[in-house]
Design an enzyme around this catalytic site. Sequence first.
Site, PDB file in Angstrom:
ATOM      1  N   SER A  93      83.944  -8.514  12.461  1.00  8.36           N
ATOM      2  CA  SER A  93      83.508  -7.286  13.105  1.00  8.36           C
ATOM      3  C   SER A  93      83.064  -6.253  12.063  1.00  8.36           C
ATOM      4  CB  SER A  93      84.621  -6.754  14.012  1.00  8.36           C
ATOM      5  OG  SER A  93      84.144  -5.770  14.900  1.00  8.36           O
ATOM      6  N   ASP A 226      81.595 -12.417  24.472  1.00  4.01           N
ATOM      7  CA  ASP A 226      81.570 -11.067  23.908  1.00  4.01           C
ATOM      8  C   ASP A 226      80.614 -10.193  24.720  1.00  4.01           C
ATOM      9  OD1 ASP A 226      82.178  -8.980  22.231  1.00  4.01           O
ATOM     10  OD2 ASP A 226      81.459  -9.951  20.400  1.00  4.01           O
ATOM     11  N   HIS A 255      85.227 -11.369  21.581  1.00  2.00           N
ATOM     12  CA  HIS A 255      85.078 -10.726  20.271  1.00  2.00           C
ATOM     13  C   HIS A 255      86.303 -11.087  19.422  1.00  2.00           C
ATOM     14  CE1 HIS A 255      83.083  -7.790  17.693  1.00  2.00           C
ATOM     15  NE2 HIS A 255      84.257  -7.274  17.404  1.00  2.00           N
TER      16      HIS A 255
END
Length: 297
Positions: A93, A226, A255
């Site tokens: 991320s 996601d 995610h």
Amino acid sequence: MKRVLALHGVGSSAEIVKDQLAPLTRELGPRYEFVYLDGAVERERGPEIAPYYLGPFYSYTRGYTMAEIREALNGIDQFVNDNGPLHGVFGFSQGASLAASYLLDYQTRKPGTQLPFEFAVLFSSISAFSPSKTCYESIIEDLLNQDFPAIESFPEAEFNELAEPERIFAEYLALTFTVANNMGSFTEPINFFQQRNQEVIPRVLHHSLTQDRIKIPTVHVNGKGDLSAMSAQSRLVCGLCDQSLARVHHHPGGHGVPTNLSDVKTLVKMIDWASIEGADRRALHQAPMGTPQRQFS
């Protein structure tokens, strides 16, 4: 043994990303050694961080202005210099975003110099950013010098009236920070144009506006579940990489880092490919003139 730097997400930590990567690092085995770096900014728990983690929690940057991105990249650079050599970088991320941003910035700052990593593995990357004022300077100047309603009401606006480069940048900036704001990973006001100040506008990188490409093998890992806005950011970060050296794996989750054994085994093969290819390319770069060189397909 390959030494790999691992970077966590927003409101996370080295401890948490170590747990997130555990199924993969176990399968990779002793051929890889992982080094973990906490972000420099302490903050609240990030989105989807399990309640059994008690903190502290960190981010690599307070915000995404050019100055804040430069500070974050300088921190990574210092860590790499102090703890190298490092062969690869894994990022999740925000960590993936900073890894991509670092590689692109390094290539700009030191053209013709080998990157400090031979390969990169990016999990669910958010947008990459530039710390350079010259990045998209003319695009942003054009936006600030015009009175389009789309800019006055940013980010909740239609951008079709803008010229293509300005439209692409404004739409991508809006997508990046609207989803971050909604998730709580970025809580500051996001009408970046209100102050009419270039310094506060994040230089979010879009591959159609940026010629440079990350020149090492990359593996991009994304969850089919996601959010569409998060997946779009990951795809565009992949577009900032040399496509002949990029591999993509989609897992059924959201995610996060995949834990299913079949996904993990697939990733091990892709990571091994990236590691070997990256090492071969570094050796090719270092070979003295006249040394026989391996041909790449």
